[in-house]
Enzyme design. Structure first.
Site, PDB file in Angstrom:
ATOM      1  N   ASP A  43       0.843  -1.198   0.000  1.00  0.00           N
ATOM      2  CA  ASP A  43       0.000   0.000   0.000  1.00  0.00           C
ATOM      3  C   ASP A  43       0.880   1.250   0.000  1.00  0.00           C
ATOM      4  OD1 ASP A  43       0.620  -0.149   2.793  1.00  0.00           O
ATOM      5  OD2 ASP A  43      -1.305  -1.092   3.190  1.00  0.00           O
ATOM      6  N   PHE A  78     -10.553  -1.131   1.860  1.00  0.00           N
ATOM      7  CA  PHE A  78     -10.208  -2.081   2.915  1.00  0.00           C
ATOM      8  C   PHE A  78     -10.681  -3.457   2.476  1.00  0.00           C
ATOM      9  CE2 PHE A  78     -10.895  -4.205   7.045  1.00  0.00           C
ATOM     10  CZ  PHE A  78      -9.594  -4.114   7.517  1.00  0.00           C
TER      11      PHE A  78
END
Length: 181
Positions: free
Chosen positions: A110, A159
């Protein structure tokens, strides 16, 4: 055959199917073919980053058909999160990687901070080459310049859980990848 679940509940969150297992396996196979092509003469050492990358690594290795070895490591960070970039310790790498081609196998990149630090840590051990194979990358969240050699899928900054990825330790066992509703 996996039992297909469109919506799952983990603790206080509900998730819907985002990437079905069949799509994941297709991309994992593509990545394995790229590795087979690029590293056929390298006898690479695959370094699976636990806990998240265990499913990706297992399926990847089923498709890698070149001579290779595998090891498993765990990263300890100062703040216990995967995105601080403050890697305190690399637990489990006992192999001498001097002169070796190392392929880091990660579940998700990420911010890229932890991966950058891991690559720097491995480079101090004098490998011939360090490459990165990641199941997922969130391009919009990357904060550092990283050479991601093998990327199965690019995803938005959502998420997600499943296929090795967790929410508070739960959900790693699902075959599909789910996104929070």
């Amino acid at each position: 055959m996996s039992e297909y679940m469109e919506v799952i509940q983990i603790k206080d969150k509900r998730f819907k199917t985002f990437i079905p297992e069949a799509d994941i396996l297709k991309e994992v196979g593509r990545v394995a073919n790229e590795i087979n092509r690029d590293l056929s003469d390298a006898n690479p050492l695959f370094v699976c980053v636990l806990n998240g990358a265990f499913m990706f690594t297992a399926d990847l290795m089923k498709n890698v058909n070149i001579p290779c070895e595998i090891s498993f490591v765990k990263l300890a960070s100062y703040e216990g999160t995967s995105s601080t970039g403050k890697v305190k310790e690399l637990v489990g790498l006992s192999e001498d990687i001097t002169g070796r081609t190392v392929v880091i196998v990660e579940d998700i990149v990420d911010t890229g901070l932890t991966m950058k630090r891991l690559v720097e840590t491995l480079r101090t051990k004098n490998p011939k080459d360090v490459r990165i194979a990641t199941l997922l990358v969130k391009p919009d969240k990357l904060q550092v310049n990283l050479d991601l050699d093998y990327v199965a899928m690019k995803i938005p900054n959502d998420f997600i859980v499943g296929y090795g990825l967790d929410y508070d330790g739960l959900g790693r066992n699902f075959r599909d990848i789910y996104t929070v509703i």
